[in-house]
Design a protein around this motif. Structure first.
Motif: not given
Lengths: 112, 113
Positions: A1-15
């Motif tokens: 079946s279709q599987k979609i993966e996105q980074n599960s960890e939050a992405l923190n970046i500076q303005e």
């Protein structure tokens, strides 16, 4: 079946930096891919659509790439701002063609 | 245009009760969808409709029913509510299929206890 993966960890970046979010998929070759933004307690809002024959799509500070060989889409936000903080969902067309299959989303936090 | 509207915003049900989640769109869209979103999970398609009188099952249809008697309305019926149906429910619509963006409603937060 279709599987979609996105980074599960939050992405923190500076303005001011560029945020890059990843969407990988397996077991399917979608004709197009969409990206949505979702704020807490609200429904997703459409941002961009890219087709399989398009390598790159831009809209203001947003850029999406679609690599059908790697089975991957990258979503970039340049000159990020705290207001860009949200969860970003990628979605692929289902094999039936009538609906979308959504990833779990990646949370982005942009700090001043 | 109001877009996609959903009622109620919040609801608490007891196990075994039934209820209908309402969804209305004023954009004359042919396609309408119901999703559920559990914490930390993606949107799961429950049912969809490609036009008045036509509905079909999505990925997680068990315990739900839908009808589409008009272009504007696409209610979702929960029969014999179970704790596993605790979730946030989103209704969405689009003009056509595949390449068209989906417009989402604000969601209904349902708790079954």
């Amino acid at each position: 079946s279709q599987k979609i993966e996105q980074n599960s960890e939050a992405l923190n970046i500076q303005e001011g930096k560029t945020a890059t979010l990843t969407c990988n998929y397996t077991n399917y070759s979608p004709a197009y891919l969409q990206w949505y933004r979702q704020d807490p307690g609200r429904g997703p809002v459409f941002l961009l659509l890219i087709r399989e024959n398009e390598k790159e799509k831009r809209k203001e500070r947003l850029k999406v790439t679609f690599d059908t060989t790697l089975k991957q889409s990258l979503f970039h936000i340049t000159a990020s701002q705290p207001a860009d903080s949200a969860t970003y969902l990628c979605a692929l067309d289902m094999s039936s063609g009538y609906a979308l299959n959504f990833g779990k989303g990646t949370s982005l936090l942009v700090t001043p | 245009n109001a877009g996609v509207t959903q009622t109620p915003k919040f609801r608490i049900l007891k196990i075994g009760q039934s209820m209908t989640l309402q969804c209305t769109q004023d954009m004359n869209h042919n396609y309408m969808y119901w999703y559920r979103q559990d914490p930390g999970m993606g949107l799961k398609l429950i049912y969809y409709s490609v036009g008045a009188g036509i509905t079909d099952k999505g990925e997680v249809p068990n315990g739900y029913n839908v009808s589409r008697s008009t272009t504007e309305d696409f209610p979702l019926r929960l029969e014999l509510a179970a704790p596993s149906q605790t979730s946030v429910y989103f209704c969405a619509s689009s003009y056509g299929r595949r390449t068209d963006e989906q417009y989402f409603g604000p969601g209904t937060r349902l708790t079954v206890t």
